[in-house]
Design a protein around this motif. Structure first.
Motif, mmCIF file in Angstrom:
data_model
loop_
_atom_site.group_PDB
_atom_site.id
_atom_site.type_symbol
_atom_site.label_atom_id
_atom_site.label_comp_id
_atom_site.label_asym_id
_atom_site.label_seq_id
_atom_site.Cartn_x
_atom_site.Cartn_y
_atom_site.Cartn_z
ATOM 1 N N ALA A 294 23.930 105.158 80.273
ATOM 2 C CA ALA A 294 25.080 105.022 81.168
ATOM 3 C C ALA A 294 25.231 103.581 81.656
ATOM 4 N N ILE A 295 24.120 102.956 82.014
ATOM 5 C CA ILE A 295 24.196 101.560 82.463
ATOM 6 C C ILE A 295 24.698 100.670 81.325
ATOM 7 N N ALA A 296 24.086 100.805 80.156
ATOM 8 C CA ALA A 296 24.451 99.944 79.033
ATOM 9 C C ALA A 296 25.914 100.111 78.637
ATOM 10 N N GLY A 297 26.399 101.345 78.648
ATOM 11 C CA GLY A 297 27.763 101.599 78.205
ATOM 12 C C GLY A 297 28.823 101.193 79.208
ATOM 13 N N LEU A 298 28.467 101.145 80.505
ATOM 14 C CA LEU A 298 29.489 100.951 81.535
ATOM 15 C C LEU A 298 29.316 99.674 82.346
ATOM 16 N N LEU A 299 28.294 98.884 82.058
ATOM 17 C CA LEU A 299 28.004 97.708 82.873
ATOM 18 C C LEU A 299 29.156 96.708 82.861
ATOM 19 N N LEU A 300 29.677 96.391 81.688
ATOM 20 C CA LEU A 300 30.785 95.438 81.612
ATOM 21 C C LEU A 300 32.037 95.990 82.291
ATOM 22 N N ALA A 301 32.266 97.268 82.143
ATOM 23 C CA ALA A 301 33.423 97.879 82.806
ATOM 24 C C ALA A 301 33.274 97.822 84.317
#
Length: 452
Positions: A49-56
């Motif tokens: 979840a962190i990796a997939g949404l960090l930039l967002a």
């Protein structure tokens, strides 16, 4: 200073939950009946979840103001922590961990942006960011130790419930202490790119974990196909998006791509070995949670103490020498796991743990320096987000791959054989990283060149 303190507390909780849960895994598995695949997902749901949404998360903060995003992140993280502590089965815990990761993906970039806005003076900002980085480095050694004491004193649920009162205090403090900041509603995000990245990473992790548990079955193939389709669609999307999440021109810069792949490789090995070492200490050698947490300290204490030293070395000589030296030391440490047997005393494990810790301690700060130095200053926020995303992706894949190879500790001989295989894999990854940074990172940083 009050703003800095509150932001450091939120960030500390986020990073603490990367490692604190590892020592609790055997107790969680026993209490909830979690099989090895579910045990891996308890760690990986958070990292994915962190990796997939960090930039967002960073983009959302730019649009609506970073204080709002920090408050939202705290609320989501706190509620999910309570749900983790009240979980009645593996599925509920895994789902709550994923929601925890969503809160963390809002908190990490938000806290850094709030600090940057709160300290406009460059010297004061540098000191504040130094404190922020120092506190973040302390979260890693604190995780296994605190987790061990919490599990021993009150059970595994405390590992998650301890977050709740801290989050509540932060939710009260942030509106009073943190300025509203600047919102930029015109800042566009990349929703489709974010979804494709998150689903693709989750599918890749599922494929590895499922293959380790069940072999190559139809569902495993479906996971692989979904991962590959998402990666291909992500590349097409980023090529044509007006505000891409990952501008593809950055991928044509070896000086930027190399350090980010290296950062992912570092987290893959470090967190993969952390996962299997925790299972070895408690599942094979039957150490208690406190003893296991203390035993893991040589892996993390050097990270905290060597990070500022490595940063100064990178500033003086450029990031390349400490990166290569750190990778080689860590390769030796990873290879040391080949000497561990089920009945081995702690002295057989200590050099391997210390080698990983020292090598990663020399590596962490310079790899960020190398990545940031490869892009113009106006893209530093994006570069930092990509670097953190690469590291969290490495964590997710590391737990999946290393857990799949080692298997369950219920059969100690088979498990330790898997650890021996992973010793070779870990050493090979670190050696490949050394070659990668030697070829992609410039011999001296721009800073050291100008000052020399």
């Amino acid at each position: 200073m009050a703003v800095l303190t509150v932001m450091c507390v939120g960030m500390f909780l986020v990073l603490l939950d990367v490692t604190v849960v590892n020592v609790a895994l055997p107790s969680i598995a026993a209490a909830l009946g979690a099989d090895p695949a579910a045990t891996q997902w308890i760690v990986d749901a958070y990292a994915v979840a962190i990796a997939g949404l960090l930039l967002a998360g960073g983009t959302v903060g730019d649009r609506i103001g970073h204080r709002r995003v920090v408050l939202a992140g705290l609320g989501v993280f706190g509620a999910a922590s309570a749900a983790c502590g009240l979980a009645t089965g593996p599925g509920m815990l895994i789902g709550a961990r994923a929601v925890q990761g969503i809160g963390a993906a809002l908190l990490l970039p938000g806290s850094l942006a709030v600090i940057t806005e709160a300290f406009p003076d460059r010297a004061a900002r540098a000191r504040a960011l130094g404190i922020w980085a120092g506190v973040s480095s302390l979260a890693l050694p604190a995780g296994p130790l605190l987790g061990g004491f919490l599990v021993a004193s009150g059970g595994w649920r405390l590992v998650f419930l301890v977050n709740v009162p801290v989050v509540l205090a932060a939710l009260v403090a942030v509106p009073r202490l943190v300025p509203a900041g600047t919102a930029r509603p015109d800042r566009r995000g990349d929703g489709p790119g974010t979804v494709l990245a998150a689903v693709g990473l989750a599918a890749a992790v599922f494929t590895v974990i499922d293959a380790g548990e069940h072999g190559l079955r139809p569902l495993t193939v479906v996971g692989l196909v979904v991962a590959l389709v998402c990666v291909a669609a992500f590349v097409v999307r980023e090529r044509h998006a007006s505000a891409p999440m990952l501008p593809l021109d950055l991928l044509r810069r070896p000086a930027f791509v190399g350090p980010n792949i290296a950062a992912g490789g570092m987290n893959l090995v470090v967190n993969g070995l952390l996962f299997v070492t925790t299972l070895f200490l408690q599942g094979v050698q039957h150490r208690g949670p406190v003893a296991a947490g203390v035993a893991l300290l040589p892996m993390f204490v050097p990270l905290a103490f060597l990070a500022p030293v490595a940063g100064r070395l990178a500033a003086r000589f450029g990031p390349r020498p400490p990166l290569i030296g750190g990778a080689l030391v860590a390769a030796v440490g990873a290879a040391g796991f080949a000497l561990v047997e089920p009945e081995s005393g702690y002295l057989a494990l200590l050099p391997a743990l210390a080698g990983i810790g020292i090598g990663a301690g020399l590596f962490t700060a310079p790899v960020v320096t190398a990545a940031m130095s490869a892009v113009p200053g106006e893209r530093s926020g994006l570069a930092s987000g990509i670097n953190n995303t690469a590291r969290q992706t490495g964590t997710a894949l590391g737990v999946a791959v290393f857990g799949a190879v080692a298997g369950a500790p219920a059969v100690p001989g088979d498990f330790v054989h898997g650890v021996h295989v992973l010793a070779g894999l870990g050493a090979a990854v670190w050696l490949a990283v050394a070659v990668l940074v030697a070829g992609s990172v410039r011999r001296s940083s721009p800073t050291s060149t100008r000052s020399g």
